[in-house]
Design an enzyme around this catalytic site. Structure first.
Site, PDB file in Angstrom:
ATOM      1  N   GLN B 261       0.835  -1.201   0.000  1.00  0.00           N
ATOM      2  CA  GLN B 261       0.000   0.000   0.000  1.00  0.00           C
ATOM      3  C   GLN B 261       0.869   1.249   0.000  1.00  0.00           C
ATOM      4  O   GLN B 261       0.623   2.197  -0.744  1.00  0.00           O
ATOM      5  CB  GLN B 261      -0.906  -0.020   1.236  1.00  0.00           C
ATOM      6  CG  GLN B 261      -1.967   1.059   1.245  1.00  0.00           C
ATOM      7  CD  GLN B 261      -2.896   0.899   0.070  1.00  0.00           C
ATOM      8  OE1 GLN B 261      -3.243  -0.216  -0.317  1.00  0.00           O
ATOM      9  NE2 GLN B 261      -3.279   2.004  -0.544  1.00  0.00           N
ATOM     10  N   HIS B 264       2.397   3.034  -3.157  1.00  0.00           N
ATOM     11  CA  HIS B 264       1.552   3.749  -4.122  1.00  0.00           C
ATOM     12  C   HIS B 264       1.865   5.240  -4.137  1.00  0.00           C
ATOM     13  O   HIS B 264       1.875   5.879  -5.184  1.00  0.00           O
ATOM     14  CB  HIS B 264       0.067   3.589  -3.775  1.00  0.00           C
ATOM     15  CG  HIS B 264      -0.569   2.425  -4.442  1.00  0.00           C
ATOM     16  ND1 HIS B 264      -0.671   2.309  -5.802  1.00  0.00           N
ATOM     17  CD2 HIS B 264      -1.155   1.308  -3.933  1.00  0.00           C
ATOM     18  CE1 HIS B 264      -1.290   1.175  -6.110  1.00  0.00           C
ATOM     19  NE2 HIS B 264      -1.583   0.541  -4.995  1.00  0.00           N
ATOM     20  N   GLU B 329     -10.324   1.753   2.661  1.00  0.00           N
ATOM     21  CA  GLU B 329     -10.517   1.310   1.287  1.00  0.00           C
ATOM     22  C   GLU B 329     -10.295  -0.207   1.205  1.00  0.00           C
ATOM     23  O   GLU B 329     -11.094  -0.935   0.644  1.00  0.00           O
ATOM     24  CB  GLU B 329      -9.493   2.050   0.415  1.00  0.00           C
ATOM     25  CG  GLU B 329      -9.569   1.737  -1.049  1.00  0.00           C
ATOM     26  CD  GLU B 329      -8.400   2.362  -1.802  1.00  0.00           C
ATOM     27  OE1 GLU B 329      -7.425   2.817  -1.152  1.00  0.00           O
ATOM     28  OE2 GLU B 329      -8.461   2.385  -3.040  1.00  0.00           O
ATOM     29  N   HIS B 330      -9.154  -0.664   1.773  1.00  0.00           N
ATOM     30  CA  HIS B 330      -8.816  -2.090   1.783  1.00  0.00           C
ATOM     31  C   HIS B 330      -8.698  -2.569   3.224  1.00  0.00           C
ATOM     32  O   HIS B 330      -8.039  -1.918   4.032  1.00  0.00           O
ATOM     33  CB  HIS B 330      -7.455  -2.350   1.117  1.00  0.00           C
ATOM     34  CG  HIS B 330      -7.298  -1.747  -0.241  1.00  0.00           C
ATOM     35  ND1 HIS B 330      -6.611  -0.579  -0.469  1.00  0.00           N
ATOM     36  CD2 HIS B 330      -7.750  -2.150  -1.451  1.00  0.00           C
ATOM     37  CE1 HIS B 330      -6.633  -0.298  -1.768  1.00  0.00           C
ATOM     38  NE2 HIS B 330      -7.314  -1.230  -2.382  1.00  0.00           N
ATOM     39  N   ASP B 363      -5.947  -6.420  -6.334  1.00  0.00           N
ATOM     40  CA  ASP B 363      -5.576  -5.329  -7.246  1.00  0.00           C
ATOM     41  C   ASP B 363      -5.551  -5.796  -8.694  1.00  0.00           C
ATOM     42  O   ASP B 363      -5.764  -5.006  -9.610  1.00  0.00           O
ATOM     43  CB  ASP B 363      -4.179  -4.801  -6.900  1.00  0.00           C
ATOM     44  CG  ASP B 363      -4.208  -3.864  -5.710  1.00  0.00           C
ATOM     45  OD1 ASP B 363      -5.289  -3.347  -5.405  1.00  0.00           O
ATOM     46  OD2 ASP B 363      -3.146  -3.669  -5.086  1.00  0.00           O
ATOM     47  N   HIS B 422     -51.733  20.084 -10.117  1.00  0.00           N
ATOM     48  CA  HIS B 422     -51.530  18.657  -9.839  1.00  0.00           C
ATOM     49  C   HIS B 422     -52.878  18.015  -9.472  1.00  0.00           C
ATOM     50  O   HIS B 422     -53.264  16.983 -10.027  1.00  0.00           O
ATOM     51  CB  HIS B 422     -50.562  18.475  -8.668  1.00  0.00           C
ATOM     52  CG  HIS B 422     -49.114  18.651  -9.015  1.00  0.00           C
ATOM     53  ND1 HIS B 422     -48.604  19.841  -9.488  1.00  0.00           N
ATOM     54  CD2 HIS B 422     -48.069  17.786  -8.957  1.00  0.00           C
ATOM     55  CE1 HIS B 422     -47.296  19.685  -9.702  1.00  0.00           C
ATOM     56  NE2 HIS B 422     -46.948  18.451  -9.391  1.00  0.00           N
TER      57      HIS B 422
END
Lengths: 432, 432
Positions: B261, B264, B329-330, B363, B422
């Protein structure tokens, strides 16, 4: 005096005129973004004190005295102020909206593939959501039901309403609808300051994770700014209806449906697409006749004259691509082959079929949601639903054999992308 | 030198320290909004000419010479430049992502209720969608697959890629992945100008209805601005992983996953939550050891030191609420009761279960989508999927009896909301 637009698909300048209709700029874009930025910063910095000051300034209400949160006693009093006939109608609407949206609850899925990989996903509700409800004349109890019920069906624990109360006025119908829908908290604050409070929280208002509901230019700009910090629904634009009708349609009914849309807003848009010149003429005349007797003619009249249109097509087949290009929020089809025609339409928020389904039924008691994609966004967006209040978590599980089967490809791709730590995290397990 | 953060849930200042971890500001907010506004206006005004000029300025490429659109020949040549091993890995990834997403295709629903009202909804694909693919080192073929395949599974007719080619460089892997995924058009333009071209169209690039994919601050600001004109996916923030592990976990594996991770981005975040002090110590040591040999240590090192954390908890039950607050996220779970623990987690983008499921599998080749909600947005958002490329049209049809049953309530609500047109559109049909 300007009149509605009349187009004929057989005329040589039709494409040009239709494009003009498509691109008619109906929104007054107010440049409020800087003001909204300052309001959000103020609420983030000073919390409740900012809410008190801004509400005093914009709504002329002293929340330090009345309190931010609407009390149980106020909700009970509101019930007393609503006639039984209206209350029963709201209950019918609530029950039907609930039944419709129960069917939208998504199912989890889990499976094991041929390699032995366990895969799937799980849906869970967003814990806390905020609903913006406009104040004053646009405080519609039906919209409270339509925004809140999908959230309660989804299983959100906190469903929070913010509603401005200009000069202290709060529509009792809004409180009763909120109660019927199962709303948990109601705060009397509006504008960008309410959006900021929902997104970031204050001492009195705990933050939520998603904000939905329509509002003015300040509210829209604030939602755009807080997007990312929280989720938001679409930015609502002016509303529209397209009626596709043949000579079987009653021109008085069609005219009434066009005006029901037009009375919302002077920038609402009502369009009739028909293959019948006689119907076109009769509807145009009926619109003028009905307008004269309409309480909201000061709104519906300008809407019809400035943005209304009747489009003549050689046959209803020719209506299909035009409707898709208009991508209307609401589509009524009143025609002999209506059902077949409806199946061929792709870009519309909601379709109302046949002579007995005026769009107003869908606004209130049909059961489907009346929060729909406006301003041609039906090309890419859906009406509000249960999925808007849930999120999906994917799950992946390999055993040693599955990893052995997949691992080498993951290593190859990690290396190809120059992400060696990715590749190594897989490769070291393959050795073991 | 700064080191990673170490917290102990049993210490008295834990809540304070954990909050600091949650609110660590990882994004550098660049104030690019004015520049982006000018770029969008330029593209709307001058179309292709603006794309040519802006690309010359930002990417030092003359698109008037090379052409905007990537040709069939270039795609064929790219295939020749990709080693077979990588190509086969991409094909495996493609097949698995395809199989996973086929299961996400939603079903239409239609039913008739007790009153005879026909109700339901229909899903259709968005006709044209645009995928933003970052250029340079961040041009990942796996992301091309992950963004494009859900769109082709949904049935979008036009799947369009825009990708900048700084100094003319275009990663052949991106072209090969696009070809494998079924992408229809590829244009060598990036930045806010590419987003503007997709949203509004130029002579060379027909407009799309939705734009997805990650990008830098300019791309993010442009997506925020065109939202409404087109749909957008989330605004991607920095990425993160949380690993929940007990003493059964291999510290070398955990360290490798944390670093996968961290490599990145210097603002990526890797967090270990464990009930084992021994594992915590061993992982911390393994991270340092593995870092020293990692090609991207200049990125992964600062990420780990500035944003990495190890959180000690008395038992893994205590990890559940912490994970939900982090909404990662993960999420990896490597623990004896991993499956049961996973079921108790609510706010996570994706869960990777057990010792044989490093996140890098997900991934690339797991099949589930790797475009996931970042920066705590798993509280309200889902990973990318087929539904992001479809929209739902609701359908309502009453016959005369159903209208008679529902109509009075609709009239009551229309009148209560002051929307007489209406009410009248319904009432006049009840008389007939």
């Amino acid at each position: 005096m300007q009149t509605y637009t009349r187009l004929d698909a057989r005329s040589s300048d039709f494409e040009h005129a239709f494009r003009a209709l498509l691109s008619a700029k109906r929104e007054v874009s107010q440049d409020v973004d800087d003001a909204v930025g300052a309001i959000i910063a103020d609420v983030r910095g000073r919390g409740d004190a900012a809410l008190f000051d801004l509400t005093q300034r914009f709504d002329r209400v002293d929340l330090r005295a009345s309190g931010l949160r609407v009390t149980r006693d106020e909700i009970a009093a509101a019930r007393g102020a609503v006639p039984d006939r209206t209350f029963e109608a709201l209950k019918l609407a609530r029950d039907r909206i609930l039944a419709f949206h129960e069917r939208q609850k998504p199912a989890d899925q889990f499976w094991t593939d041929a390699l032995g990989v366990e895969l799937g996903w799980r849906w869970t509700a967003i814990r806390a959501v905020g609903l913006y409800v406009p104040g004053g004349t646009a405080a519609y109890p039906s919209s409270v039901l339509m925004n809140a019920i999908p959230a309660t069906v989804a299983g959100c624990e906190r469903v929070v309403i913010v509603v401005p109360t200009p000069d202290g006025v709060l529509n009792p119908l809004v409180l009763v609808a909120a109660e019927l829908a199962g709303v948990d908290e109601i705060y009397r604050v509006g504008g960008a300051q309410a959006v900021a409070a929902l997104a970031y929280g204050t001492d009195s208002i705990a933050p939520v994770s998603k904000i939905v509901g329509p509002g003015n230019a300040y509210v829209a700009a604030a939602k755009r700014r807080v997007f990312g910090q929280v989720g938001i629904d679409m930015i609502a634009g002016p509303s529209e209806v397209v009626v596709v009708a043949d000579s079987s349609a009653d021109p008085e009914h069609v005219a009434a449906d066009l005006l029901a849309q037009a009375e919302h807003d002077a920038v609402a848009q009502s369009i009739l697409v028909t293959d019948s010149g006689d119907l076109a003429d009769a509807v145009a005349a009926a619109v003028e006749r009905q307008l004269a007797a309409l309480p909201r003619r000061a709104i519906a009249g300008p809407s019809w004259r400035d943005y209304g249109a009747i489009v003549l097509v050689p046959d209803l087949d020719a209506a299909v691509p035009l409707v898709d290009r208009l991508a209307p929020e609401h589509l009524e089809i009143i025609a002999r082959d209506g059902d077949a025609l409806a199946r061929r339409i792709r870009d519309a928020g909601a379709i109302f079929l046949g002579p007995h389904t005026p769009e107003a039924i869908g606004d209130y008691v049909g059961g489907s949601n009346h929060v729909l994609p406006t301003a041609r966004s039906a090309r890419f967006a859906s009406g509000l639903g249960v999925l808007d209040f849930m999120k999906r978590t994917s799950v992946l599980k390999c055993d040693a054999a599955a990893l052995a089967a997949l691992g080498p490809a993951a290593v190859a791709l990690g290396e190809a992308e120059g992400l060696d730590a990715h590749a190594r995290s897989v490769a070291m397990r393959l050795k073991g």
